[in-house]
Design a protein around this motif. Structure first.
Motif, PDB file in Angstrom:
ATOM      1  N   GLU A   1     -42.803  -9.806   6.553  1.00 48.43           N
ATOM      2  CA  GLU A   1     -43.773 -10.623   6.580  1.00 48.43           C
ATOM      3  C   GLU A   1     -44.393 -10.394   6.755  1.00 48.43           C
ATOM      4  N   VAL A   2     -45.789 -10.698   5.814  1.00 54.08           N
ATOM      5  CA  VAL A   2     -47.593 -10.554   5.961  1.00 54.08           C
ATOM      6  C   VAL A   2     -47.231 -11.623   6.914  1.00 54.08           C
ATOM      7  N   VAL A   3     -47.501 -13.121   7.484  1.00 50.29           N
ATOM      8  CA  VAL A   3     -47.191 -13.267   8.166  1.00 50.29           C
ATOM      9  C   VAL A   3     -46.097 -14.592   8.209  1.00 50.29           C
ATOM     10  N   SER A   4     -45.429 -14.930   9.487  1.00 52.35           N
ATOM     11  CA  SER A   4     -44.595 -16.171   9.425  1.00 52.35           C
ATOM     12  C   SER A   4     -44.874 -17.411   8.839  1.00 52.35           C
ATOM     13  N   SER A   5     -44.286 -18.383   8.341  1.00 48.22           N
ATOM     14  CA  SER A   5     -44.380 -19.448   7.495  1.00 48.22           C
ATOM     15  C   SER A   5     -44.833 -20.380   9.381  1.00 48.22           C
ATOM     16  N   GLU A   6     -44.211 -19.815  10.014  1.00 51.86           N
ATOM     17  CA  GLU A   6     -44.233 -20.559  11.710  1.00 51.86           C
ATOM     18  C   GLU A   6     -45.842 -20.225  12.598  1.00 51.86           C
ATOM     19  N   LEU A   7     -46.454 -19.112  12.126  1.00 53.06           N
ATOM     20  CA  LEU A   7     -47.032 -18.833  12.455  1.00 53.06           C
ATOM     21  C   LEU A   7     -48.237 -18.456  12.099  1.00 53.06           C
ATOM     22  N   ALA A   8     -48.238 -19.121  10.874  1.00 52.08           N
ATOM     23  CA  ALA A   8     -49.472 -19.153   9.444  1.00 52.08           C
ATOM     24  C   ALA A   8     -49.564 -20.956  10.354  1.00 52.08           C
ATOM     25  N   SER A   9     -48.998 -21.856  10.190  1.00 37.97           N
ATOM     26  CA  SER A   9     -48.795 -22.974  10.766  1.00 37.97           C
ATOM     27  C   SER A   9     -49.451 -23.497  11.855  1.00 37.97           C
ATOM     28  N   PHE A  10     -48.993 -22.840  13.128  1.00 42.35           N
ATOM     29  CA  PHE A  10     -50.178 -22.668  14.350  1.00 42.35           C
ATOM     30  C   PHE A  10     -51.553 -22.362  14.611  1.00 42.35           C
ATOM     31  N   LEU A  11     -51.807 -21.272  13.659  1.00 36.35           N
ATOM     32  CA  LEU A  11     -53.160 -20.899  13.822  1.00 36.35           C
ATOM     33  C   LEU A  11     -53.997 -21.596  12.749  1.00 36.35           C
ATOM     34  N   ALA A  12     -53.212 -21.987  11.529  1.00 38.95           N
ATOM     35  CA  ALA A  12     -54.377 -23.491  11.094  1.00 38.95           C
ATOM     36  C   ALA A  12     -54.487 -24.716  11.247  1.00 38.95           C
ATOM     37  N   GLU A  13     -53.148 -25.010  12.378  1.00 37.96           N
ATOM     38  CA  GLU A  13     -53.694 -26.173  13.501  1.00 37.96           C
ATOM     39  C   GLU A  13     -54.755 -25.996  14.450  1.00 37.96           C
ATOM     40  N   VAL A  14     -54.405 -25.023  14.937  1.00 38.73           N
ATOM     41  CA  VAL A  14     -55.440 -24.643  16.046  1.00 38.73           C
ATOM     42  C   VAL A  14     -56.871 -24.403  15.254  1.00 38.73           C
ATOM     43  N   SER A  15     -56.600 -23.609  14.625  1.00 36.26           N
ATOM     44  CA  SER A  15     -58.642 -23.651  13.898  1.00 36.26           C
ATOM     45  C   SER A  15     -59.335 -25.307  13.083  1.00 36.26           C
ATOM     46  N   ALA A  16     -58.107 -26.182  12.469  1.00 33.24           N
ATOM     47  CA  ALA A  16     -58.784 -27.340  12.048  1.00 33.24           C
ATOM     48  C   ALA A  16     -58.832 -28.188  13.123  1.00 33.24           C
ATOM     49  N   SER A  17     -58.778 -27.753  14.814  1.00 29.64           N
ATOM     50  CA  SER A  17     -58.769 -28.723  15.863  1.00 29.64           C
ATOM     51  C   SER A  17     -59.605 -28.331  16.480  1.00 29.64           C
ATOM     52  N   ILE A  18     -60.352 -26.612  16.249  1.00 28.32           N
ATOM     53  CA  ILE A  18     -61.146 -26.557  17.584  1.00 28.32           C
ATOM     54  C   ILE A  18     -62.186 -26.334  16.197  1.00 28.32           C
ATOM     55  N   HIS A  19     -61.912 -26.237  15.214  1.00 29.06           N
ATOM     56  CA  HIS A  19     -63.256 -26.340  13.831  1.00 29.06           C
ATOM     57  C   HIS A  19     -63.980 -24.902  13.701  1.00 29.06           C
ATOM     58  N   ARG A  20     -63.138 -23.405  14.028  1.00 28.77           N
ATOM     59  CA  ARG A  20     -63.252 -22.705  14.043  1.00 28.77           C
ATOM     60  C   ARG A  20     -62.132 -21.696  13.462  1.00 28.77           C
ATOM     61  N   GLN A  21     -63.055 -20.297  13.162  1.00 24.71           N
ATOM     62  CA  GLN A  21     -61.969 -19.145  12.714  1.00 24.71           C
ATOM     63  C   GLN A  21     -61.009 -19.366  13.422  1.00 24.71           C
ATOM     64  N   VAL A  22     -59.937 -18.645  13.135  1.00 24.14           N
ATOM     65  CA  VAL A  22     -58.834 -17.812  14.183  1.00 24.14           C
ATOM     66  C   VAL A  22     -58.259 -16.522  14.012  1.00 24.14           C
ATOM     67  N   GLY A  23     -58.043 -15.690  14.012  1.00 26.97           N
ATOM     68  CA  GLY A  23     -57.447 -14.508  13.573  1.00 26.97           C
ATOM     69  C   GLY A  23     -56.665 -13.106  14.724  1.00 26.97           C
ATOM     70  N   VAL A  24     -55.528 -13.541  13.968  1.00 23.75           N
ATOM     71  CA  VAL A  24     -55.138 -12.139  14.975  1.00 23.75           C
ATOM     72  C   VAL A  24     -54.682 -10.861  13.977  1.00 23.75           C
ATOM     73  N   LEU A  25     -54.440  -9.867  14.844  1.00 24.96           N
ATOM     74  CA  LEU A  25     -54.490  -8.120  14.428  1.00 24.96           C
ATOM     75  C   LEU A  25     -52.624  -8.203  15.372  1.00 24.96           C
ATOM     76  N   ILE A  26     -51.735  -7.916  13.592  1.00 19.33           N
ATOM     77  CA  ILE A  26     -50.391  -7.594  13.901  1.00 19.33           C
ATOM     78  C   ILE A  26     -50.464  -6.107  13.843  1.00 19.33           C
ATOM     79  N   ASP A  27     -49.086  -5.450  14.407  1.00 20.26           N
ATOM     80  CA  ASP A  27     -48.842  -3.824  14.394  1.00 20.26           C
ATOM     81  C   ASP A  27     -47.797  -3.782  13.356  1.00 20.26           C
ATOM     82  N   ARG A  28     -47.425  -2.759  13.200  1.00 18.00           N
ATOM     83  CA  ARG A  28     -45.882  -2.733  12.234  1.00 18.00           C
ATOM     84  C   ARG A  28     -44.794  -3.150  12.745  1.00 18.00           C
ATOM     85  N   ARG A  29     -44.607  -3.433  13.770  1.00 22.48           N
ATOM     86  CA  ARG A  29     -43.524  -4.110  14.912  1.00 22.48           C
ATOM     87  C   ARG A  29     -43.797  -5.641  14.517  1.00 22.48           C
TER      88      ARG A  29
END
Length: 558
Positions: A32-60
Motif C-alpha cells: 500500500e502507498v497509504v491505507s484507506s483507513e489512514l487516508a480517511s483519518f488524515l483527511a478528517e483531522v486536516s478538515a477539522s483543524i483547517h491545516r494540511q497534515v503529513g506523514v513520512l512512511i518507511d519501507r516497513r
C-alpha cells in the motif's frame, strides 16, 4: 524513540495533538502507498483543524514523522540529504493532505526530487472532510532535467490500486542498471558544469568547450552542462534561486558529486551554494589550480602551485561553527586567545611568506643562469600562447627534444629550454613556457611570476596559435591581453598558426596568415618550418646585431 508532532502546531488543542500522536501507532501494508483507513483519518483531522497534515512512511510501513502545515502548504521535517549512497532512494514516502482536493503541486514534486523520496502522495480532501482521490508521483531514473518525475493517474482513496512494493522494486532495479553503466567511469569525479553568461556574452559555446577540456584534463567526468543567461550575477548564488533548485535536481538525478561553475565564485557565493545543495562546489580558478597541482613536477612548479592555492584559499577559510571553536588561552594567555580559524589563517599567511621567499631565491638562481647566457651572447626565443596550442610539440620538433607534449591543457608548467643551431655557427635557446587561458586567475599570474620572467628576458616571442580552433581569434586576443598585463606587449613577436594539418580550408588559412603577417606550420611536419625559421633568423641577426627590435612586422599588436 519519542514520537512527537512537528511543524505548525501552535493553536492546536491538546486532544488534536493526542490524536495526531496516535498516528505513530498505525501501520501500512507493504503493497500500500497509504491505507484507506489512514487516508480517511488524515483527511478528517486536516478538515477539522483547517491545516494540511503529513506523514513520512518507511519501507516497513511504519510512520517515522507526523507534521502539520497551514491551509496551503506543508514544510517537511529535516531528514538529511543522503540515505546511504549517491543516487539512491531515501526509503521514505511522503503522504499528506490537500484541503482543496487539488493534485500534486510543484512544491510536492520538488521535495520528491530534492530529497529523493520513494514517492509522494497527496490526499484530496472533499468538502465533507472525507478522503477523495490519491495523487501519486515518483521519480524517473532518466527523466528530463526540469521534470524528473512521473505523475500517476488519480485513484480513489477508499480503493487504491498502486502496488507500492512492486513500483519501488522496479524503480530500484532500473536504478541499479544505471549504476552499472556509470561504473565504467569509476575513479573519475562526476560533475555537473554550470555556465553563466552575464550581459551580452557572445562566446558561451567556446567557454563551455573550454570547460569540458579543463574537466577532461583534471580527470572529471562531465555528466551535463547547464546554462543561464543573466543581466548581472546574483550576489548570493551567482545563479538565481530557481536555477539553483534546477541544478540540484539535475545533479541528484545524474548522481553528480560536485558542481563546477564556469565563473569565479566569491567566498560567500561558494558557501551559499554548498549549503543549499550539500554538493562539492568548484569554480573555474579552483579547477585550474587542481590541474596545475596534478601537473607540477619540479620543485619550482610545486612551490608555485602551493602558493597560488594558499592565496586562493585564504579568504575562503571560514569557521563552520563559532560555538565549537577551541581557544588557546590558559596560563600566560588568558582571555579569548585565538580561535582555530585565526590559527589557520595565521599559519596560511606564514606559509605564503615562506613560499614567496623560497621562490624569490629560486628566481635569483634563474636570473643568474640567464645572465650567463646573455653574457655569452646566446639569443633567447620564448614560445608562448594559449594552452594546448601545440607549443611543446613545436619545441620538440624544432630542437629534436623530448619535452612532455600531451593533448591536455597546461601539460607544461615549468619553462623548458633547448638549444637550436642555425647556419654560420649560430645558436639559439628556445624556451617553452606555461600556457595562457582567458581570464587567467591573478593568483596564478602572481605565483608564476618567476616562470614568466623567462619571457621578459627573451629577445623574441613566438606566439603559437591553434589554427584548427574556431575560437582562435578570442584566444589570440586573450594572449595579447595577458602579454600587455605582463608589460610584454612591446617585445618583438612572431605569430604562428599551428596545427595546419587539422584545418580543412587551407586557402582561407593562408589568406588569414598574410593579413596578420603570420606563419602557417604543422608541428608534426618539419617541412613547414622553413619560413618561420628564416623569420627567426632575420629577427635575431641583422647586420651583425644580436637583436633588431625595429622589425615592426614581428611586433604587431594583437
Amino acid at each position: 524513540m519519542q514520537h512527537e508532532v512537528t511543524g505548525n502546531t501552535q493553536g492546536l488543542k491538546a486532544s488534536e495533538l493526542k490524536a495526531l500522536e496516535r498516528v505513530y501507532r498505525r501501520r501500512v501494508a507493504p503493497a500500500e502507498v497509504v491505507s484507506s483507513e489512514l487516508a480517511s483519518f488524515l483527511a478528517e483531522v486536516s478538515a477539522s483543524i483547517h491545516r494540511q497534515v503529513g506523514v513520512l512512511i518507511d519501507r516497513r510501513g511504519e510512520i517515522t514523522h507526523v507534521f502539520v502545515g497551514d491551509a496551503s502548504k506543508i514544510v517537511l521535517p529535516d531528514v538529511g540529504r543522503l540515505r546511504g549512497g549517491a543516487g539512491r532512494f531515501r526509503g521514505l514516502r511522503l503522504v499528506h493532505t490537500h484541503l482543496r482536493g487539488e493534485a500534486l503541486t510543484r512544491d510536492d514534486l520538488t521535495d520528491l526530487a530534492l530529497l529523493r523520496l520513494d514517492l509522494v502522495c497527496a490526499i484530496g480532501v472533499d468538502t465533507g472532510g472525507r478522503a477523495g482521490r490519491l495523487y501519486i508521483g515518483h521519480l524517473l531514473i532518466d527523466g528530463p532535467a526540469d521534470r524528473p518525475w512521473r505523475e500517476l493517474p488519480p485513484e480513489p482513496a477508499h480503493a487504491p490500486v498502486t502496488d507500492f512494493a512492486r513500483l519501488i522494486a522496479s524503480l530500484e532495479a532500473e536504478q541499479a542498471r544505471g549504476r552499472r553503466v556509470a561504473a565504467t567511469d569509476r575513479g573519475k569525479d562526476r560533475a555537473l558544469v554550470v555556465h553563466v553568461a552575464i550581459g551580452k556574452t557572445l562566446d558561451s559555446d567556446a567557454r563551455i568547450d573550454e570547460m569540458r577540456e579543463l574537466c577532461r584534463t583534471a580527470g572529471v567526468k562531465v555528466l551535463d552542462v547547464m546554462t543561464q543567461r543573466r543581466p548581472a550575477v546574483d550576489p548570493k548564488y551567482l545563479v538565481g534561486r530557481g536555477k539553483l533548485d534546477e541544478i540540484l535536481l539535475r545533479a541528484m538525478q545524474l548522481g553528480a558529486e560536485m558542481v563546477i561553475f564556469d565563473h569565479d565564485l566569491t567566498p560567500g557565493q561558494a558557501r551559499a551554494v554548498s549549503d543549499a545543495t550539500e554538493l562539492k562546489v568548484v569554480d573555474r580558478t579552483m579547477l585550474i589550480l587542481d590541474i596545475f597541482a596534478q601537473h607540477a613536477t619540479s620543485r619550482d612548479g610545486k612551490l608555485q602551485v602551493e602558493l597560488a592555492q594558499l592565496k586562493y584559499a585564504l579568504p575562503r577559510l571560514v569557521e563552520k561553527n563559532t560555538m565549537m571553536s577551541r581557544l588557546t588561552g590558559g596560563v600566560g594567555g588568558r582571555g579569548p586567545g585565538e580561535t582555530k580559524l585565526e590559527i589557520s589563517r595565521r599559519r596560511a599567511r606564514e606559509r605564503i611568506h615562506l613560499l614567496e621567499k623560497k621562490l624569490e631565491e629560486l628566481a635569483a638562481d634563474r636570473r643568474l643562469r640567464r645572465s650567463r647566457r646573455t653574457d655569452r651572447g646566446v639569443p633567447i626565443v620564448a614560445i608562448c600562447g594559449y594552452t594546448n596550442a601545440g607549443k611543446s610539440t613545436l619545441l620538440n620538433a624544432m630542437t629534436e627534444g623530448n619535452t612532455l607534449a600531451a593533448d591536455k591543457l597546461f601539460a607544461t608548467l615549468d619553462p623548458v629550454s633547448r638549444r637550436m643551431r642555425f647556419p654560420h655557427e649560430r645558436e639559439v635557446v628556445m624556451t617553452d613556457t606555461v600556457g595562457f587561458i582567458r581570464d587567467l586567475p591573478k593568483d596564478l599570474v602572481a605565483a608564476f611570476r618567476a616562470t614568466l620572467e623567462e619571457m621578459r628576458d627573451a629577445d623574441l616571442l613566438v606566439h603559437v596559435v591553434d589554427a584548427s580552433d574556431p575560437d582562435r581569434a578570442q584566444q589570440i586576443h586573450a594572449v595579447g591581453t595577458i602579454l600587455r598585463d605582463l608589460e610584454l606587449a612591446e617585445k618583438p613577436r612572431l605569430l604562428v598558426l599551428n596545427k595546419a594539418d587539422r584545418v580543412h580550408d587551407h586557402d582561407e588559412l593562408e589568406r588569414e596568415a598574410r593579413r596578420e603577417g603570420a606563419f602557417v606550420v604543422s608541428a608534426l611536419d618539419k617541412t613547414t618550418f622553413g619560413p618561420l625559421l628564416l623569420a627567426v633568423e632575420r629577427g635575431l641577426w641583422r647586420e651583425g646585431k644580436t637583436v633588431d627590435r625595429s622589425i615592426s612586422q614581428f611586433d604587431q599588436a594583437i
